[in-house]
Design an enzyme around this catalytic site. Sequence first.
Site, PDB file in Angstrom:
ATOM      1  N   ARG A  33       0.807  -1.223   0.000  1.00  0.00           N
ATOM      2  CA  ARG A  33       0.000   0.000   0.000  1.00  0.00           C
ATOM      3  C   ARG A  33       0.843   1.277   0.000  1.00  0.00           C
ATOM      4  NH1 ARG A  33      -3.772  -0.937   4.898  1.00  0.00           N
ATOM      5  NH2 ARG A  33      -2.323  -2.630   5.364  1.00  0.00           N
ATOM      6  N   LYS A  40       9.143  -0.651   2.162  1.00  0.00           N
ATOM      7  CA  LYS A  40       8.459   0.153   3.184  1.00  0.00           C
ATOM      8  C   LYS A  40       9.367   0.531   4.346  1.00  0.00           C
ATOM      9  CE  LYS A  40       5.222  -1.655   5.991  1.00  0.00           C
ATOM     10  NZ  LYS A  40       3.861  -2.130   6.304  1.00  0.00           N
ATOM     11  N   GLN A  93      14.326 -14.198   3.714  1.00  0.00           N
ATOM     12  CA  GLN A  93      13.093 -14.994   3.619  1.00  0.00           C
ATOM     13  C   GLN A  93      12.643 -14.826   2.160  1.00  0.00           C
ATOM     14  OE1 GLN A  93       9.604 -13.312   5.368  1.00  0.00           O
ATOM     15  NE2 GLN A  93       8.584 -15.287   5.688  1.00  0.00           N
ATOM     16  N   ASP A 123       7.836  -2.036  11.046  1.00  0.00           N
ATOM     17  CA  ASP A 123       7.146  -0.815  10.615  1.00  0.00           C
ATOM     18  C   ASP A 123       6.425  -0.109  11.757  1.00  0.00           C
ATOM     19  OD1 ASP A 123       5.130  -2.631  11.050  1.00  0.00           O
ATOM     20  OD2 ASP A 123       4.103  -2.313   9.140  1.00  0.00           O
ATOM     21  N   TYR A 386      29.858  34.406  -4.438  1.00  0.00           N
ATOM     22  CA  TYR A 386      30.143  32.977  -4.391  1.00  0.00           C
ATOM     23  C   TYR A 386      31.546  32.786  -3.817  1.00  0.00           C
ATOM     24  CZ  TYR A 386      31.492  28.273  -5.492  1.00  0.00           C
ATOM     25  OH  TYR A 386      31.949  26.987  -5.368  1.00  0.00           O
ATOM     26  N   ALA A 443      37.305  47.746  -7.143  1.00  0.00           N
ATOM     27  CA  ALA A 443      36.010  47.231  -7.597  1.00  0.00           C
ATOM     28  C   ALA A 443      36.091  46.871  -9.071  1.00  0.00           C
ATOM     29  CB  ALA A 443      34.937  48.285  -7.376  1.00  0.00           C
TER      30      ALA A 443
HETATM   31  C1  UD1 Z   1       0.579  -8.370  12.133  1.00  0.00           C
HETATM   32  C2  UD1 Z   1      -0.052  -9.301  13.145  1.00  0.00           C
HETATM   33  C3  UD1 Z   1      -1.273  -8.618  13.765  1.00  0.00           C
HETATM   34  C4  UD1 Z   1      -0.848  -7.317  14.397  1.00  0.00           C
HETATM   35  C5  UD1 Z   1      -0.126  -6.441  13.380  1.00  0.00           C
HETATM   36  C6  UD1 Z   1       0.461  -5.244  14.060  1.00  0.00           C
HETATM   37  C7  UD1 Z   1       0.346 -11.537  12.274  1.00  0.00           C
HETATM   38  C8  UD1 Z   1      -0.245 -12.712  11.617  1.00  0.00           C
HETATM   39  N1  UD1 Z   1      -0.464 -10.514  12.488  1.00  0.00           N
HETATM   40  O1  UD1 Z   1      -0.390  -8.171  11.116  1.00  0.00           O
HETATM   41  O2  UD1 Z   1      -1.853  -9.448  14.732  1.00  0.00           O
HETATM   42  O3  UD1 Z   1      -1.968  -6.641  14.914  1.00  0.00           O
HETATM   43  O4  UD1 Z   1       0.961  -7.166  12.774  1.00  0.00           O
HETATM   44  O5  UD1 Z   1       0.973  -4.357  13.111  1.00  0.00           O
HETATM   45  O6  UD1 Z   1       1.521 -11.567  12.624  1.00  0.00           O
HETATM   46  N2  UD1 Z   1       6.668  -9.918   7.382  1.00  0.00           N
HETATM   47  C9  UD1 Z   1       7.765 -10.651   6.993  1.00  0.00           C
HETATM   48  N3  UD1 Z   1       7.558 -11.816   6.318  1.00  0.00           N
HETATM   49  C10 UD1 Z   1       6.330 -12.296   6.031  1.00  0.00           C
HETATM   50  C11 UD1 Z   1       5.212 -11.522   6.446  1.00  0.00           C
HETATM   51  C12 UD1 Z   1       5.414 -10.340   7.127  1.00  0.00           C
HETATM   52  O7  UD1 Z   1       8.903 -10.275   7.234  1.00  0.00           O
HETATM   53  O8  UD1 Z   1       6.244 -13.355   5.431  1.00  0.00           O
HETATM   54  C13 UD1 Z   1       6.900  -8.660   8.107  1.00  0.00           C
HETATM   55  C14 UD1 Z   1       6.344  -7.439   7.411  1.00  0.00           C
HETATM   56  O9  UD1 Z   1       7.319  -6.870   6.561  1.00  0.00           O
HETATM   57  C15 UD1 Z   1       5.990  -6.522   8.571  1.00  0.00           C
HETATM   58  C16 UD1 Z   1       5.665  -7.478   9.685  1.00  0.00           C
HETATM   59  O10 UD1 Z   1       6.209  -8.735   9.325  1.00  0.00           O
HETATM   60  O11 UD1 Z   1       7.083  -5.737   8.970  1.00  0.00           O
HETATM   61  C17 UD1 Z   1       4.165  -7.623   9.890  1.00  0.00           C
HETATM   62  O12 UD1 Z   1       3.603  -8.126   8.713  1.00  0.00           O
HETATM   63  P1  UD1 Z   1       2.225  -7.588   8.149  1.00  0.00           P
HETATM   64  O13 UD1 Z   1       1.903  -8.324   6.933  1.00  0.00           O
HETATM   65  O14 UD1 Z   1       2.237  -6.118   8.113  1.00  0.00           O
HETATM   66  O15 UD1 Z   1       1.263  -8.108   9.304  1.00  0.00           O
HETATM   67  P2  UD1 Z   1      -0.109  -7.483   9.687  1.00  0.00           P
HETATM   68  O16 UD1 Z   1      -1.139  -7.978   8.755  1.00  0.00           O
HETATM   69  O17 UD1 Z   1       0.013  -6.045   9.878  1.00  0.00           O
HETATM   70 CA    CA Z   2       1.323  -4.307   9.228  1.00  0.00          CA
END
Ligand code: UD1
Ligand code: CA
Length: 518
Positions: A33, A40, A93, A123, A386, A443
């Site tokens: 997003r 991000k 990953q 984030d 300058y 000058a």
């Molecule tokens: C996650 C939590 C949610 C919480 C929220 C808070 C889970 C399943 N859910 O949701 O309960 O309220 O954070 O912000 O954990 N990431 C990886 N690898 C992946 C997936 C995600 O590194 O395979 C990282 C993302 O870059 C991010 C963080 O994990 O920094 C959270 O992932 P995101 O997809 O934003 O989880 P949310 O849906 O926000």
């Molecule tokens: Ca998130």
Amino acid sequence: MRPQTATRPDGSNLVSQPRLRTVVVLAAGEGKRMKSALPKVLHPMLGRTLLGHVLAAAGPLAADRTLVVVGHGADQVTAHLAGISPDAEPVLQAEQRGTGHAVRTALESVPESAGTVVVLNGDVPLLRPETVTGLVAAHESAGAAATVLAAEVADPTGLGRIVRGRDGRLEQIVEERDASPAQRAVREINAGIYAFDAALLRNALGKLSSDNDQGEEYLTDVFGLLVAAGETVAVHLAPDAVETLGCNDRVELAALRRLLRDRVNEGWMRTGVTLLDPATTWIDVTVTLDRDAVVDQNSQLQGLTTVGAGATVGPDTTLVDTTVGAGATVLRTHAVGAEIGPEASVGPYAYLRPEATLRRKAKVGTFVEVKNSEIGEAAKVPHLSYVGDATIGARANIGAATIFVNYDGVSKNRTVVGEAAFIGCDTSLVAPVEVGAGAYTAAGSAITADVPPGALGVTRAQQRNIEGWVLRRRAGTRSAEAAERAAREAGGASEGEALHGPSVAGGSDPAAGDTATE
Ligand code: UD1
Ligand code: CA
């Protein structure tokens, strides 16, 4: 430090203080997003990237290892880590199969299965270090299997909910998309920050399924698994829900930046700095200000900028990696990598570039650009100049529109202006060249050879006046009318003098009266 281990009744190892601590930061997601070519977590916010803020919040844990899970933009994130946190280890990953899969991948790269694993979403830039240490201290002192940082929020949309049983204990964490209507009504949310017992976490990660709406391995399911296994899990409430706000798009990024600005500004005002308009003052978290510094509206202080006691900065000023000495004044200025001495005066409308060094009480005035130059103590460059690759001695005066001609198209050369030298207006100092102590330039001169101390350097052509030229060649213009009027008014004997003046201007001393401006 190696952990001391004790054996729990169930046979697993319990680590007592000092514990081995592993920090895992999740930063592999794309951040769809954000609609950005930049991952991000690399978006900047007041002096650090989002990831930089999270790593800073984890700093006081003094973790034995810090693992950062990278995926989208892995090369960029890895390069950034090497710059800001060389001890942190990126773990790739390759496919983003969920937060649980991300932590599992990270832990595969470490042999230890002891101590505390602290997991942070990459984030959440407003997270405070005290909150992270508070969470971990509560977790470790309670001997919990897992502890989640939670917050009570007005609008929990999109977040995981903390689902508690009748006894008030955490039963599970449910993602919004998997939640029942009753669970969606819960306003206590998962911040995405956790502490785990390493061995129990590792064990539970092995049991995660991806049987959910997103088909991902959810880290949050570890809580339900641990509860089912009879382990103690805990909820730690964030002191301020704002700290737990994540960043998913640029609107949220802007909102978080404003919140961080307010926090930073409030902190400085409480230490004795005056901010005339905090709402338009943006101070990076890496900046320092001394007492009684004043920052006027629409100003940005960035990077490693420092502002000394009683200095005034702004309005409309941007300082990047710039040092401002005590009592200096910097008005409507853009400065990058400059050093402004105590009681110096800069602007309005000055541009200071890297290695511009102003000594005590030096002045750089209006529409002046300075690069890689030293302006000596109490020396002045007041207007329209300058100054590049120069050394200007103490108390020298550089007349308006002086240009330091530092570049010959191939290389940059230096100019040296001696102590208390006096450079006439519109002088071109063609480097390499030296004007000695106390010397003058006339000058309008183009100085291409050294001027010895105390000498006057002058290179301009003698002036020639062509009498009556306007009346002959510009008859009927307003200039011609004015000339005729002047001739009439002067009248009689002095007519010729008034109209034509002396035939050669300047006389024997071309510097007299026309070199300087104040
Ligand atoms: C996650 C939590 C949610 C919480 C929220 C808070 C889970 C399943 N859910 O949701 O309960 O309220 O954070 O912000 O954990 N990431 C990886 N690898 C992946 C997936 C995600 O590194 O395979 C990282 C993302 O870059 C991010 C963080 O994990 O920094 C959270 O992932 P995101 O997809 O934003 O989880 P949310 O849906 O926000
Ligand atoms: Ca998130």
